[in-house]
Design a protein around this motif. Structure first.
Motif, short mmCIF file in Angstrom:
data_model
loop_
_atom_site.label_atom_id
_atom_site.label_comp_id
_atom_site.label_asym_id
_atom_site.label_seq_id
_atom_site.Cartn_x
_atom_site.Cartn_y
_atom_site.Cartn_z
N ALA A 30 0.72 -1.19 -0.03
CA ALA A 30 0.10 0.05 0.08
C ALA A 30 0.81 1.32 -0.05
O ALA A 30 0.45 2.13 -0.62
N GLU A 31 1.80 1.29 0.84
CA GLU A 31 2.63 2.40 0.87
C GLU A 31 3.51 2.76 -0.31
O GLU A 31 3.69 4.05 -0.74
N HIS A 32 3.83 1.76 -0.90
CA HIS A 32 4.36 2.06 -2.54
C HIS A 32 3.50 2.47 -3.49
O HIS A 32 3.57 3.45 -4.21
N ALA A 33 2.17 2.01 -3.35
CA ALA A 33 1.34 2.53 -4.20
C ALA A 33 1.17 3.97 -4.11
O ALA A 33 1.01 4.87 -4.99
N ARG A 34 1.09 4.46 -2.86
CA ARG A 34 0.66 5.69 -2.43
C ARG A 34 1.86 6.79 -2.82
O ARG A 34 1.75 7.70 -3.36
N GLU A 35 3.02 6.30 -2.80
CA GLU A 35 4.17 7.05 -3.03
C GLU A 35 4.39 7.20 -4.65
O GLU A 35 4.99 8.21 -5.03
N MET A 36 3.60 6.15 -5.35
CA MET A 36 3.42 6.38 -6.82
C MET A 36 2.42 7.17 -7.26
O MET A 36 2.10 7.23 -8.58
N GLY A 37 1.57 7.62 -6.50
CA GLY A 37 0.39 8.17 -6.60
C GLY A 37 -0.78 7.51 -7.17
O GLY A 37 -1.68 7.95 -7.91
N ALA A 38 -0.65 6.20 -6.86
CA ALA A 38 -1.67 5.27 -7.11
C ALA A 38 -2.67 4.84 -6.07
O ALA A 38 -2.50 4.93 -4.94
N ALA A 39 -3.93 4.59 -6.34
CA ALA A 39 -4.93 4.18 -5.33
C ALA A 39 -4.46 2.63 -4.74
O ALA A 39 -3.89 1.78 -5.93
#
Length: 228
Positions: free
Chosen positions: A35-44
């Motif tokens: 989840a944290e990687h998805a957030r750092e990439m600006g993805a849901a």
């Protein structure tokens, strides 16, 4: 078989504690599985159908070999991941059948030409040139599942030039290994020799020529290399 040209040498990985090697058939990767990687990439953060992509088998770099810095990019990023190797396959596998298909585990880097990925995303184009380039999949020796058992508390780490860059726990994965394999088997017929990169935690960043990296699936597998 009488080939018109010499067939390519198959890709393979060493098996820890053995002189045997594991032949690589296909390389599957899951995106946005932390989840944290998805957030750092600006993805849901999505908990439904996993998102998959592939790398060619000959993108694998092994035996702690130096990794050539790729062409056509000025923003190459590291993504440390647990790698799962399959000894069996099939279609529409259940999670229990998926577990039984695992040969072993390693650690690898999903190298990404981030600038090309951003350009592709902006245009709605596929990511192939950002993910599936030559030498884009360094992988450690494999450790058989009969000898090691990753758990939710197993740590995944990457250091570059002695500085910790990425760190996470396998328990942070949105989709665990049986779920990943089962989902893949609904899209592809899996076979022995397939590798699966299982996603990266937060902290992805750029690699430069000369950088040395040390990846760990702690207590199970290690990978060392240098960008050249």
């Amino acid at each position: 078989m009488n080939y018109i040209i010499a067939p390519p040498t198959p890709s393979s990985l060493p098996v820890a504690g053995s002189d045997q090697r594991f032949p690589v058939r296909r390389v599957f990767c899951i995106g946005r599985n932390y989840a944290e990687h998805a957030r750092e990439m600006g993805a849901a953060v999505e908990h439904g159908q996993p998102m998959f992509f592939c790398k060619p088998a000959d993108a694998v770099v092994t035996d702690d070999t130096d990794v050539p810095y790729p062409s056509a990019t000025s923003d190459l990023h590291h993504e440390v991941e647990m790698v799962v190797a399959l000894k069996a396959g099939g279609r529409d596998l259940s999670p229990s059948q998926a577990n039984e298909a695992v040969f072993g585990y390693g650690v690898g880097l999903d190298l990404t030409r981030r600038d090309l990925q951003a350009q592709a995303k902006a245009k709605g184009h596929p990511w192939d040139v950002a993910k599936a380039f030559d030498h884009s999949a360094p992988v450690s020796a494999l450790h058989p599942a009969t000898e090691v058992t990753p758990t939710a508390d197993t740590a995944l780490r990457l250091s570059v030039n002695g500085e910790l860059r990425q760190q996470g726990r396998l328990g942070d994965m949105i989709h665990d290994v049986p779920a990943i394999i089962a989902a893949l088997s609904r899209l592809f017929e899996l076979k022995p020799g397939d590798l699966i990169f299982t996603g990266t935690p937060a902290g992805v960043a750029a690699l430069q020529r000369g950088d040395r990296f040390h990846a760990e699936l702690v207590g199970i597998a290690e990978l060392d290399g240098q960008m050249v």
